[in-house]
Design a protein around this motif. Structure first.
Motif, mmCIF file in Angstrom:
data_model
loop_
_atom_site.group_PDB
_atom_site.id
_atom_site.type_symbol
_atom_site.label_atom_id
_atom_site.label_comp_id
_atom_site.label_asym_id
_atom_site.label_seq_id
_atom_site.Cartn_x
_atom_site.Cartn_y
_atom_site.Cartn_z
ATOM 1 N N LYS A 226 49.129 12.724 -61.544
ATOM 2 C CA LYS A 226 50.455 13.303 -61.323
ATOM 3 C C LYS A 226 50.682 14.521 -62.213
ATOM 4 O O LYS A 226 50.322 14.522 -63.387
ATOM 5 N N ALA B 200 50.965 16.240 -52.125
ATOM 6 C CA ALA B 200 49.569 16.197 -52.542
ATOM 7 C C ALA B 200 48.947 17.579 -52.495
ATOM 8 O O ALA B 200 49.306 18.407 -51.654
ATOM 9 N N SER C 237 57.628 14.701 -53.985
ATOM 10 C CA SER C 237 56.205 14.722 -54.343
ATOM 11 C C SER C 237 55.404 15.234 -53.167
ATOM 12 O O SER C 237 55.787 15.064 -52.011
ATOM 13 N N ASP D 228 52.210 6.814 -53.465
ATOM 14 C CA ASP D 228 51.504 7.996 -53.971
ATOM 15 C C ASP D 228 50.234 8.288 -53.182
ATOM 16 O O ASP D 228 49.794 9.442 -53.123
ATOM 17 N N VAL E 28 48.922 14.547 -57.217
ATOM 18 C CA VAL E 28 50.290 14.450 -56.690
ATOM 19 C C VAL E 28 51.183 15.314 -57.576
ATOM 20 O O VAL E 28 51.264 15.097 -58.785
#
Length: 367
Positions: A338, A40, A38, A153, A364
């Motif tokens: 997400k 950002a 993941s 996250d 994300v």
């Protein structure tokens, strides 16, 4: 499209971006391949794209494109995130190891690992060795100071931007606030600005008032977050008392706002600091302005100064303590948005570039 992809960006026109196949190549000794778990996508990444070409930030002839692309190749935008090792030809790093750090906007990345140890490693790819060290350090999740799984996250969304805001607040305190009684923070809904406002509010003892500047549509919501002492619309800058010694921190490089503040306060403006350039297509207001000369803020440089002042361990402990305090309020400041896969990653970049993203969204991407 093959399984592995990357997003190529035109170095001369950052609005031109395309999804490209990114086939794996054999690893050289010392290299590792990681799969991005993941990352950002924030306005900070647009600043990286704007300064992709050399702009003097690094004190050499390199820019942000030089982290993940050789000269002459399309740009690969740096992002902050988590990744898992899928192949290793580096001593001390095993398949399945997970690291937080700086990666290209892609599904996979190849890094050259040096100084691998219990805390992480440093990328020693030749073109990266002259770039700021903070960008070349990869930390094992288990060794991240202040890391809590519940905050996972929020880490790539806020951590680099909070660090920048915290460092700006530290510089203000170090400089006696430049003699200002109030600090005007432009693009106050941005995550870096929120980090700055929060950090200033935590200071013990007297401090300048903080005034968040934002568009009229965002005033009520931003005021309700209780980050700043006051929130006003850009249109209301001229209603402020021009005799109050003030400082400006500009998070987005919007020339109209800079001109309005400089024009209104004149010599009453004690400092004018520009941090980002997410308003990449706006006039940056570089023409002669009344008041102080604008100065750039470069977080890696400030980090290196404080690491030299305090030592790396103390610097890390101070950041971790501040971060944990911020994480207590972060969930009410932003919701995690997400997005999965290459097409969604490209759309997220385009949305951020166009300014279409809700400031309260923390994007994300899960490649």
């Amino acid at each position: 499209m093959t399984d592995a992809w990357a997003i190529d960006i035109d170095r001369d026109d950052i609005a031109k971006a395309a999804l490209a196949a990114d086939p794996a190549t054999p690893l050289a000794p010392g290299q590792i391949r990681v799969r991005l778990d993941s990352y950002a996508m924030t306005a900070n990444n647009i600043t990286y794209a704007v300064f992709g070409k050399p702009a003097g930030l690094f004190g050499n002839d390199q820019g942000y494109w030089d982290f993940f692309a050789e000269p002459g190749e399309p740009g690969r935008l740096p992002v902050w995130g988590f990744a898992t090792v899928t192949e290793s030809a580096a001593e001390g790093i095993a398949i399945g190891d997970r690291f937080y750090g700086y990666y290209p906007m892609a599904r996979e990345a190849v890094l050259t690992a040096g100084k691998a140890g219990p805390s992480g490693f440093t990328d020693v790819t030749p073109r990266r060795t002259t770039l700021p060290p903070i960008y070349n350090q990869y930390q094992r999740i288990e060794a991240l100071e202040g890391y809590r799984p519940a905050d996972h996250d929020y880490w790539p969304v806020f951590r680099p931007l909070f660090l920048t805001g915290w460092l700006i607040a530290d510089q203000f305190e170090d400089e006696g606030d430049y003699g200002a009684e109030q600090i005007l923070i432009a693009s106050a809904s941005s995550k870096t600005a929120i980090g700055l406002g929060f950090s200033l509010a935590q200071r013990q003892g007297p401090r300048p008032r903080t005034i968040g500047l934002t568009s009229k549509a965002h005033v009520a919501a931003l005021a309700g977050q209780d980050i700043y002492d006051r929130v006003i619309a850009y249109d209301d800058i001229t209603a402020l008392d021009p005799g109050t010694p003030s400082a400006l921190v500009d998070m987005a490089g919007n020339g109209a706002v800079t001109q309005a503040v400089h024009g209104h306060f004149g010599d009453g403006l004690k400092a004018s600091i520009i941090v980002g350039k997410s308003h990449w297509d706006a006039d940056a207001g570089e023409a002669a302005l009344p008041g102080p000369e604008r100065q750039g803020f470069f977080a890696p440089g400030r980090s290196q100064k404080r690491i030299a002042d305090w030592g790396g361990a103390a610097f890390g402990q101070k950041i971790a303590a501040a971060w944990l305090g911020f994480m207590d309020v972060a969930p009410r400041l932003a919701r995690i948005d997400k997005r999965s896969g290459g097409e969604a990653a490209l759309a997220a970049y385009r949305d951020m570039l166009s300014g279409r993203v809700d400031p309260k969204a923390g994007i994300v991407v899960e490649p």
